[in-house]
Structure formats: structure tokens, C-alpha cells
Scaffold this motif. Structure first.
Motif, mmCIF file in Angstrom:
data_model
loop_
_atom_site.group_PDB
_atom_site.id
_atom_site.type_symbol
_atom_site.label_atom_id
_atom_site.label_comp_id
_atom_site.label_asym_id
_atom_site.label_seq_id
_atom_site.Cartn_x
_atom_site.Cartn_y
_atom_site.Cartn_z
ATOM 1 N N VAL A 195 0.877 -1.073 -0.013
ATOM 2 C CA VAL A 195 -0.072 -0.038 -0.028
ATOM 3 C C VAL A 195 0.899 1.221 0.003
ATOM 4 C CG1 VAL A 195 -1.720 1.215 0.991
ATOM 5 C CG2 VAL A 195 -1.953 -1.103 1.161
ATOM 6 N N LEU A 196 0.712 2.071 -0.881
ATOM 7 C CA LEU A 196 1.548 3.108 -1.023
ATOM 8 C C LEU A 196 0.810 4.505 -1.303
ATOM 9 C CD1 LEU A 196 3.872 1.724 -4.102
ATOM 10 C CD2 LEU A 196 4.160 1.311 -1.793
ATOM 11 N N THR A 197 1.104 5.447 -0.256
ATOM 12 C CA THR A 197 0.086 6.504 -0.271
ATOM 13 C C THR A 197 1.106 7.885 -0.313
ATOM 14 O OG1 THR A 197 0.367 7.271 2.165
ATOM 15 C CG2 THR A 197 -1.159 5.386 1.509
ATOM 16 N N THR A 198 0.477 8.841 -1.093
ATOM 17 C CA THR A 198 1.318 10.137 -1.289
ATOM 18 C C THR A 198 0.251 11.410 -0.984
ATOM 19 O OG1 THR A 198 0.834 10.319 -3.640
ATOM 20 C CG2 THR A 198 2.970 9.383 -2.913
ATOM 21 N N ASP A 199 0.832 12.220 -0.694
ATOM 22 C CA ASP A 199 0.111 13.590 -0.475
ATOM 23 C C ASP A 199 -1.014 13.796 0.366
ATOM 24 O OD1 ASP A 199 1.408 14.707 -2.749
ATOM 25 O OD2 ASP A 199 0.314 13.857 -3.994
ATOM 26 N N SER A 200 -0.930 12.953 1.522
ATOM 27 C CA SER A 200 -1.945 13.050 2.823
ATOM 28 C C SER A 200 -1.715 14.369 3.736
ATOM 29 C CB SER A 200 -1.484 11.745 3.856
ATOM 30 O OG SER A 200 -1.886 10.530 3.147
ATOM 31 N N PRO A 201 -2.543 14.651 4.253
ATOM 32 C CA PRO A 201 -2.670 16.002 5.113
ATOM 33 C C PRO A 201 -1.580 15.917 6.124
ATOM 34 C CG PRO A 201 -4.934 15.364 4.689
ATOM 35 C CD PRO A 201 -3.866 14.310 4.256
ATOM 36 N N SER A 202 -1.333 14.624 6.622
ATOM 37 C CA SER A 202 -0.349 14.611 7.742
ATOM 38 C C SER A 202 0.193 13.230 7.898
ATOM 39 C CB SER A 202 -0.817 14.947 9.085
ATOM 40 O OG SER A 202 -1.814 14.154 9.322
ATOM 41 N N HIS A 203 1.192 13.003 8.581
ATOM 42 C CA HIS A 203 1.637 11.616 8.819
ATOM 43 C C HIS A 203 0.536 10.715 9.422
ATOM 44 C CE1 HIS A 203 4.441 8.096 9.427
ATOM 45 N NE2 HIS A 203 4.608 8.526 10.654
ATOM 46 N N ALA A 204 -0.040 11.208 10.485
ATOM 47 C CA ALA A 204 -1.004 10.650 11.313
ATOM 48 C C ALA A 204 -2.244 10.060 10.503
ATOM 49 C CB ALA A 204 -1.351 11.560 12.461
ATOM 50 N N TYR A 205 -2.477 11.156 9.496
ATOM 51 C CA TYR A 205 -3.689 10.759 8.720
ATOM 52 C C TYR A 205 -3.371 9.732 7.770
ATOM 53 C CZ TYR A 205 -7.634 11.788 5.340
ATOM 54 O OH TYR A 205 -8.801 11.626 4.497
ATOM 55 N N ALA A 206 -1.964 9.546 7.350
ATOM 56 C CA ALA A 206 -1.345 8.551 6.366
ATOM 57 C C ALA A 206 -1.695 7.270 7.026
ATOM 58 C CB ALA A 206 -0.283 8.952 5.812
ATOM 59 N N LYS A 207 -1.260 7.432 8.383
ATOM 60 C CA LYS A 207 -1.075 5.934 8.862
ATOM 61 C C LYS A 207 -2.405 5.401 9.158
ATOM 62 C CE LYS A 207 1.491 7.704 12.598
ATOM 63 N NZ LYS A 207 1.969 7.486 13.910
ATOM 64 N N GLU A 208 -3.437 6.269 9.505
ATOM 65 C CA GLU A 208 -4.894 5.731 9.429
ATOM 66 C C GLU A 208 -5.212 5.148 8.241
ATOM 67 O OE1 GLU A 208 -8.390 4.396 10.884
ATOM 68 O OE2 GLU A 208 -6.580 4.867 11.868
ATOM 69 N N THR A 209 -4.918 6.008 7.159
ATOM 70 C CA THR A 209 -5.213 5.563 5.736
ATOM 71 C C THR A 209 -4.795 4.029 5.302
ATOM 72 O OG1 THR A 209 -5.311 7.721 4.758
ATOM 73 C CG2 THR A 209 -5.072 5.848 3.446
ATOM 74 N N LEU A 210 -3.384 3.885 5.787
ATOM 75 C CA LEU A 210 -2.840 2.402 5.584
ATOM 76 C C LEU A 210 -3.622 1.499 6.449
ATOM 77 C CD1 LEU A 210 0.926 3.391 6.131
ATOM 78 C CD2 LEU A 210 -0.152 2.899 4.007
ATOM 79 N N ARG A 211 -3.820 1.898 7.794
ATOM 80 C CA ARG A 211 -4.411 0.772 8.517
ATOM 81 C C ARG A 211 -5.970 0.578 8.054
ATOM 82 N NH1 ARG A 211 -8.327 -0.205 11.328
ATOM 83 N NH2 ARG A 211 -9.330 1.963 10.831
ATOM 84 N N GLY A 212 -6.572 1.515 7.369
ATOM 85 C CA GLY A 212 -7.986 1.300 7.173
ATOM 86 C C GLY A 212 -7.914 0.444 5.618
ATOM 87 N N VAL A 213 -6.895 0.609 4.847
ATOM 88 C CA VAL A 213 -6.845 0.137 3.429
ATOM 89 C C VAL A 213 -6.357 -1.405 3.767
ATOM 90 C CG1 VAL A 213 -5.558 -0.337 1.148
ATOM 91 C CG2 VAL A 213 -6.373 1.852 2.348
ATOM 92 N N PHE A 214 -5.334 -1.457 4.571
ATOM 93 C CA PHE A 214 -5.139 -3.124 5.068
ATOM 94 C C PHE A 214 -6.497 -3.765 5.578
ATOM 95 C CE2 PHE A 214 -0.449 -1.530 4.775
ATOM 96 C CZ PHE A 214 -0.032 -2.611 4.069
ATOM 97 N N ALA A 215 -7.016 -3.161 6.614
ATOM 98 C CA ALA A 215 -7.997 -3.762 7.249
ATOM 99 C C ALA A 215 -9.046 -4.534 6.264
ATOM 100 C CB ALA A 215 -8.735 -2.983 8.223
ATOM 101 N N ARG A 216 -9.289 -3.573 5.269
ATOM 102 C CA ARG A 216 -10.276 -3.974 4.358
ATOM 103 C C ARG A 216 -9.942 -5.133 3.371
ATOM 104 N NH1 ARG A 216 -11.233 0.531 6.382
ATOM 105 N NH2 ARG A 216 -13.274 1.402 6.813
ATOM 106 N N LEU A 217 -8.838 -4.946 2.949
ATOM 107 C CA LEU A 217 -7.961 -5.843 1.913
ATOM 108 C C LEU A 217 -8.263 -7.218 2.618
ATOM 109 C CD1 LEU A 217 -5.351 -3.804 0.313
ATOM 110 C CD2 LEU A 217 -7.480 -4.736 -0.586
ATOM 111 N N LEU A 218 -7.730 -7.097 4.000
ATOM 112 C CA LEU A 218 -7.223 -8.334 4.602
ATOM 113 C C LEU A 218 -8.661 -8.973 5.439
ATOM 114 C CD1 LEU A 218 -3.689 -7.561 5.539
ATOM 115 C CD2 LEU A 218 -4.485 -9.031 3.645
#
Length: 224
Positions: A195-218
Motif C-alpha cells: 500500500v503506497l500513499t502520497t500527498d496525505s494531510p499529515s503523517h498521522a492521517y496517512a497512518k490511518e489510511t494505511l490501517r484502513g486499507v489493509f484492514a479492508r483488503l485483509l
């Protein structure tokens, strides 16, 4: 995939991902290249362990003091030293062995090297086989023992019974670049995800995006 796509579409920034098993590949924007940040360190690990003068001997304390911090706490100084030792040829050898099609190394600022999700998922699916047999256990141990303060994203997704081996990359910590790549193993079953993300508003926001994508895929794995 549908759930992950809907979720990613509602998040600020840009999300790309790929999921791979032995026989299937699913991807969304999976061939778009982005700066690697510290995800490159997984490739550096394999290149170092395959280096002539390392591959055919036992690892020393000096070896472990170099590659351990590079993977477990994402030490940049160690990564720069490893790149100097293996050279571009060593890194590109790893890319060729993994049949990466869009990888490009930037030696001056290695975090600007270009990767894509499909290539990374293919690489992680059998990252253990890309390491010489005598060093495989060490490589997997390092990828499984990332320090607690860096275990966000996939590290926050419950996956009972599955062994989790991953590396993240987050650039300057601003949200501009936040990635994670992972191998999951359970018996003889294995799944890899990038999972590769760019241009998130903040590092904290990006970490939640990663968790959300992984949780749904898996989601199916977390229930299995």
C-alpha cells in the motif's frame, strides 16, 4: 477490493495498492510509480545478505549492528552504508530477480528511488526465497520485529495465526509519502500486500489510511 477502493476514494491524498497470492493479483493504480522512502530498505537487506563475502558465511555482530537498525527502526545512516557496500548493481540484481518492471534507483537521495505496488507485492510474496538459505531466518526475524513505535498501519490490523513481516517508509514524516509492504504467512499459505500513499494531510492521517486499507483488503484473513 471493493471495500478498500471505496475507502481509499474517500481519503485525502492518493492511494495505490496491490495484493498478491501464489496465483492471483489484484491492484488499484498498482503500476504508478512513487518515491520509495524507506521501503527500499527491504531491497537493501536482500542485496546485503546476497553480497559476495556475506552470503557464504555466518553473520557477525557487525553485520547485525548494520542491518538490524536499518530494518527494525528504519535507520537511514545504516541504509546509506549498506547501499555503499552493495552498490547500484547489487540493488538492481534484487530487482531483476524479483522481476520488477518499473523500479529505478536514485543513489544520491535513495528515498527518491521509484517503486510501484505491483512490483513490491511480487517482491514481498517470496522475499524469504530471495535471500540465501543460511540467512533467511535472520531476514524474516528483522522484518517481523519492527520496533513498537513504528508498528502502525498493518501493525494495527488483527490477523490471528498469521506471521507478519513488513517494512514501512514515511519520508520526512509530513504525509507526503507513507508506504507499507508486507508478507503474511500461515502454514504454507502466503499473501503479500503493498500500500503506497502520497500527498496525505499529515503523517498521522496517512497512518490511518494505511490501517484502513489493509484492514479492508485483509478482512477475510482476520476472520479465518
Amino acid at each position: 477490493m471493493h471495500s478498500a477502493l471505496v475507502y481509499a476514494g474517500k481519503r485525502a491524498g492518493h492511494v495505490r495498492f496491490a495484493v498478491r497470492t501464489e496465483h492471483r493479483l489484484w491492484a488499484a493504480r498498482g503500476t504508478e510509480t512513487v518515491p520509495s522512502a524507506s521501503v527500499l530498505k527491504a531491497m537493501l537487506l536482500v542485496a546485503y545478505l546476497d553480497k559476495p563475502g556475506v552470503r557464504d558465511r555466518a553473520l557477525t555482530k557487525a553485520d547485525l549492528r548494520l542491518i538490524g537498525p536499518m530494518i527494525r527502526r528504519s535507520d537511514n545512516t545504516a541504509a546509506t552504508r549498506v547501499l555503499g557496500l552493495v552498490g547500484p548493481a547489487g540493488v538492481y540484481a534484487v530487482a531483476r530477480h524479483a522481476r520488477m518492471r518499473r523500479f529505478s534507483l536514485v543513489t544520491g537521495i535513495w528515498g527518491q528511488s521509484r517503486i510501484d505496488a505491483v512490483d513490491q507485492a511480487r517482491f514481498l510474496l517470496h522475499i524469504d526465497d530471495r535471500v540465501v538459505p543460511r540467512h533467511r531466518a535472520t531476514a524474516l526475524h528483522l522484518l517481523a520485529t519492527v520496533v513498537p513505535e513504528q508498528r502502525w498501519g498493518i501493525g494495527r490490523v488483527p490477523l490471528p495465526g498469521w506471521s507478519v513481516y513488513f517494512k514501512g517508509g514515511w519520508g520526512s514524516g509530513t504525509g507526503a509519502v507513507d508506504h507499507q509492504v508486507v508478507l503474511l504467512r500461515k502454514g504454507d499459505r502466503r499473501v503479500s500486500v503493498a500500500v503506497l500513499t502520497t500527498d496525505s494531510p499529515s503523517h498521522a492521517y496517512a497512518k490511518e489510511t494505511l490501517r484502513g486499507v489493509f484492514a479492508r483488503l485483509l478482512r477475510g484473513l482476520s476472520r479465518s
